[in-house]
Design a protein around this motif. Structure first.
Motif, PDB file in Angstrom:
ATOM      1  N   GLY A   9     143.427  34.855 -27.982  1.00  0.00           N
ATOM      2  CA  GLY A   9     142.597  35.623 -27.065  1.00  0.00           C
ATOM      3  C   GLY A   9     143.287  35.885 -25.741  1.00  0.00           C
ATOM      4  O   GLY A   9     144.515  35.967 -25.662  1.00  0.00           O
ATOM      5  N   VAL A  26     136.766  43.829 -21.925  1.00  0.00           N
ATOM      6  CA  VAL A  26     137.223  43.174 -23.155  1.00  0.00           C
ATOM      7  C   VAL A  26     136.084  43.085 -24.167  1.00  0.00           C
ATOM      8  O   VAL A  26     136.272  43.344 -25.358  1.00  0.00           O
ATOM      9  CB  VAL A  26     137.796  41.781 -22.839  1.00  0.00           C
ATOM     10  CG1 VAL A  26     138.099  41.020 -24.121  1.00  0.00           C
ATOM     11  CG2 VAL A  26     139.058  41.908 -21.998  1.00  0.00           C
ATOM     12  N   HIS A  30     136.037  44.582 -27.839  1.00  0.00           N
ATOM     13  CA  HIS A  30     135.790  43.699 -28.982  1.00  0.00           C
ATOM     14  C   HIS A  30     134.653  44.250 -29.841  1.00  0.00           C
ATOM     15  O   HIS A  30     134.736  44.287 -31.080  1.00  0.00           O
ATOM     16  CB  HIS A  30     135.448  42.296 -28.460  1.00  0.00           C
ATOM     17  CG  HIS A  30     135.323  41.256 -29.513  1.00  0.00           C
ATOM     18  ND1 HIS A  30     134.758  40.018 -29.271  1.00  0.00           N
ATOM     19  CD2 HIS A  30     135.660  41.240 -30.837  1.00  0.00           C
ATOM     20  CE1 HIS A  30     134.772  39.302 -30.367  1.00  0.00           C
ATOM     21  NE2 HIS A  30     135.310  40.022 -31.336  1.00  0.00           N
ATOM     22  N   VAL A  95     132.756  34.756 -29.815  1.00  0.00           N
ATOM     23  CA  VAL A  95     133.459  34.749 -28.535  1.00  0.00           C
ATOM     24  C   VAL A  95     133.234  33.384 -27.901  1.00  0.00           C
ATOM     25  O   VAL A  95     132.099  32.918 -27.797  1.00  0.00           O
ATOM     26  CB  VAL A  95     132.934  35.831 -27.574  1.00  0.00           C
ATOM     27  CG1 VAL A  95     133.686  35.763 -26.248  1.00  0.00           C
ATOM     28  CG2 VAL A  95     133.042  37.207 -28.193  1.00  0.00           C
ATOM     29  N   TYR A 109     138.901  34.295 -22.932  1.00  0.00           N
ATOM     30  CA  TYR A 109     138.040  34.966 -23.913  1.00  0.00           C
ATOM     31  C   TYR A 109     138.687  34.741 -25.276  1.00  0.00           C
ATOM     32  O   TYR A 109     139.600  35.448 -25.667  1.00  0.00           O
ATOM     33  CB  TYR A 109     137.963  36.449 -23.563  1.00  0.00           C
ATOM     34  CG  TYR A 109     136.994  37.296 -24.347  1.00  0.00           C
ATOM     35  CD1 TYR A 109     135.854  37.815 -23.721  1.00  0.00           C
ATOM     36  CD2 TYR A 109     137.216  37.636 -25.679  1.00  0.00           C
ATOM     37  CE1 TYR A 109     134.968  38.644 -24.415  1.00  0.00           C
ATOM     38  CE2 TYR A 109     136.346  38.451 -26.374  1.00  0.00           C
ATOM     39  CZ  TYR A 109     135.219  38.950 -25.744  1.00  0.00           C
ATOM     40  OH  TYR A 109     134.350  39.766 -26.431  1.00  0.00           O
ATOM     41  N   ILE A 111     138.686  34.877 -29.256  1.00  0.00           N
ATOM     42  CA  ILE A 111     138.065  35.681 -30.310  1.00  0.00           C
ATOM     43  C   ILE A 111     138.099  34.897 -31.616  1.00  0.00           C
ATOM     44  O   ILE A 111     139.158  34.395 -32.024  1.00  0.00           O
ATOM     45  CB  ILE A 111     138.805  37.023 -30.486  1.00  0.00           C
ATOM     46  CG1 ILE A 111     138.771  37.814 -29.177  1.00  0.00           C
ATOM     47  CG2 ILE A 111     138.198  37.826 -31.625  1.00  0.00           C
ATOM     48  CD1 ILE A 111     139.586  39.095 -29.230  1.00  0.00           C
ATOM     49  N   ALA A 119     141.017  34.637 -34.525  1.00  0.00           N
ATOM     50  CA  ALA A 119     141.063  36.010 -35.010  1.00  0.00           C
ATOM     51  C   ALA A 119     142.421  36.326 -35.617  1.00  0.00           C
ATOM     52  O   ALA A 119     143.454  35.809 -35.183  1.00  0.00           O
ATOM     53  CB  ALA A 119     140.778  36.973 -33.863  1.00  0.00           C
ATOM     54  N   VAL A 124     142.974  41.320 -33.333  1.00  0.00           N
ATOM     55  CA  VAL A 124     143.412  41.319 -31.936  1.00  0.00           C
ATOM     56  C   VAL A 124     144.055  42.662 -31.586  1.00  0.00           C
ATOM     57  O   VAL A 124     143.799  43.234 -30.519  1.00  0.00           O
ATOM     58  CB  VAL A 124     144.391  40.159 -31.669  1.00  0.00           C
ATOM     59  CG1 VAL A 124     144.987  40.272 -30.265  1.00  0.00           C
ATOM     60  CG2 VAL A 124     143.678  38.820 -31.822  1.00  0.00           C
ATOM     61  N   VAL A 127     141.380  45.208 -31.026  1.00  0.00           N
ATOM     62  CA  VAL A 127     140.743  45.053 -29.717  1.00  0.00           C
ATOM     63  C   VAL A 127     141.634  45.633 -28.624  1.00  0.00           C
ATOM     64  O   VAL A 127     141.154  46.332 -27.716  1.00  0.00           O
ATOM     65  CB  VAL A 127     140.431  43.570 -29.443  1.00  0.00           C
ATOM     66  CG1 VAL A 127     139.901  43.392 -28.019  1.00  0.00           C
ATOM     67  CG2 VAL A 127     139.418  43.033 -30.445  1.00  0.00           C
TER      68      VAL A 127
END
Length: 475
Positions: A9, A26, A30, A95, A109, A111, A119, A124, A127
């Protein structure tokens, strides 16, 4: 401002770049990425850092504005509990507002994927693309509801643990929560499970400043826990979790630090002893003891680059193909997960598994690890240095230079691994690994050998060689 994502993240300094405005950017990106895959719901949690609840509320509102139904944690919670909630509630992702073990001035943050782990690089990247190319959402907004996952998460721990062994232990356990997201969670589980152990919590009140240390379970941050454990004997156990409780450390009776390599080895042997089987997954920076023990127990070993995302990939592969199921996976920094759990580091579960190993055997962690050393014929000593170099330092040139070394501190080079950085395999089973950070001018040097003197000699020479290549150091 450019927002840079790492393996888990985005992290930045609160009030400089980690602001409500950037967090909303963000979150909207996301949401755009999740909607593109058909996602409709997301779980949001936060740790004990400054304005954690406030940032989480902003994230929840931004996600809901863009059409997602949001489950927002009613209070701070550990990252593994948040990741479990994603799976338990069937959400498209999660999150976690945390900067993990970073200093107090940071937040982040994290993910999480629908499977309850870090993630994928593909998500990523999506995002990041959405940050560059935001698309308006013209549909109806989603909802925001609060949730509490503690009871369901404790039930998941019950399924992973030998409760009979844990309930039979009547010794002393000290949990250093470091003022982080695990505050109250281990003592709460002990009450939930009816444990008879005397569980004491150290730094158990949430503290955004983490009682004056970085919330990372390494010796220099554990002076108080070591002091408490110095007066203990026998099988008493000290466990420590980092800022968001996904990493773990340990201190044994007498105040001795028990490192992540040793924890990993003890848990492999313990889980194997419970009749569980599967692959052992370690990052290349992990101890030789792990390799030798896996071979001794007849377990397949998979070695990966540094980063828990690679271990997560192996867990997911094992979920799809039972022949590739993972017994346990771990990294040098204290993150581990085991079979049957979510593919996520879990400091609380691993604390309890260590206690279970002690309770089931009636032996201290030190004794259990000494038995492993005897079984595999290798004594483990270890240290690491993080070298902060000049901004223009040529890390790629260093990696090329390291591969030309024929010896380090009188130990001939017998082989090398280049899975991630360069790991030199030295005589006598020793090793020296050089790995450059991808985001800052830092080179980490990891050294393992069979005596403390050899470790310090190898680490000292390796450090001097790196610094000698840095013009800023010479100046």
């Amino acid at each position: 401002m450019p927002i840079k994502f790492g393996t888990d993240g985005w992290r930045d300094i609160i009030a400089e770049d980690f602001t409500y405005e950037n967090v909303m950017r963000v979150a909207r990106a996301h949401a755009q990425a999740l909607r593109a895959t058909g996602g409709t719901s997301v779980v949001v949690g936060f740790d004990t850092r400054f304005q954690g609840a406030g940032f989480a509320r902003v994230v929840a509102e931004a996600l809901a504005e863009t059409g997602l139904n949001v489950l927002l944690a009613s209070e701070y919670l550990p990252t593994p509990a948040l990741s479990f909630a994603v799976v338990h509630r069937g959400a498209a992702g999660g999150v976690m507002l945390t900067a993990s073990h970073n200093p107090p001035q940071y937040s982040g943050y994290k993910i999480k994927g629908a499977y309850g782990g870090s993630a994928t690089p593909a998500l990523v990247a999506e995002v990041e693309r959405a940050l560059r190319e935001p698309q308006p959402h013209n549909g109806p907004p989603g909802s925001i509801r609060s949730f509490d996952i503690r009871e369901a998460y404790y039930a998941q721990l019950d399924r992973q643990l030998n409760l009979a062994a844990l309930r039979a232990y009547e010794g002393h356990v000290v949990h250093d929560a470091m003022g982080g997201a695990a505050c109250g969670w281990l003592t709460g589980y002990a009450q939930h499970a009816g444990l008879r152990a005397q569980v004491t919590e150290l730094h158990g009140r949430p503290d955004p400043m983490f009682y004056g240390v970085n919330p990372e379970p390494i010796p220099q941050n554990l002076g108080e826990l070591m002091g408490v454990m110095a007066g203990e004997t026998g099988t008493a156990l000290g466990v420590v979790t980092d800022g968001d409780a996904d990493r773990v450390g340990a201190v044994t009776a007498g105040g001795r630090f028990f490192n992540s390599h040793q924890i990993f080895a003890v848990l492999i042997r313990h889980l194997h002893g419970r009749g569980l089987r599967g692959r052992v997954v370690k990052t290349v920076s992990g101890s030789r003891v792990i390799e030798l023990l896996a071979g001794h127990l007849g377990l397949e070993l998979l070695e990966t680059p540094v980063g828990f995302k690679y271990i997560t990939d192996a867990f997911l592969e094992g979920q799809a193909d039972d022949a590739k199921a993972v017994l346990i996976g771990g990294e040098e920094s204290g993150g581990l997960s085991s079979r049957g759990h979510i593919p996520e580091r879990d400091g609380l579960l691993n604390s309890l598994l260590m206690l279970e190993a002690v309770a089931a055997s009636g032996k201290s962690l030190d004794t259990l690890f000494a038995e492993i050393e005897a079984e595999v014929g290798f004594r483990h000593e270890y240290d690491r240095a993080d070298l902060h170099l000049s901004p223009g330092f040529d890390k790629e040139a260093l990696m090329r230079e390291v591969q030309t070394y024929t010896d380090v501190a009188g130990h001939p080079v017998e082989g090398k691994k280049t899975i991630d950085g360069v790991k030199l395999l030295l005589s006598g089973g020793a090793s020296a690994m050089f790995r450059a950070s991808g985001t800052e001018p830092v080179v980490r040097v990891y050294v393992e050998a069979q005596t403390p003197g050899d470790v310090q000699a190898i680490l000292g020479e390796a450090t001097r060689r790196v610094l000698a290549l840095d013009p800023g150091q010479r100046a």
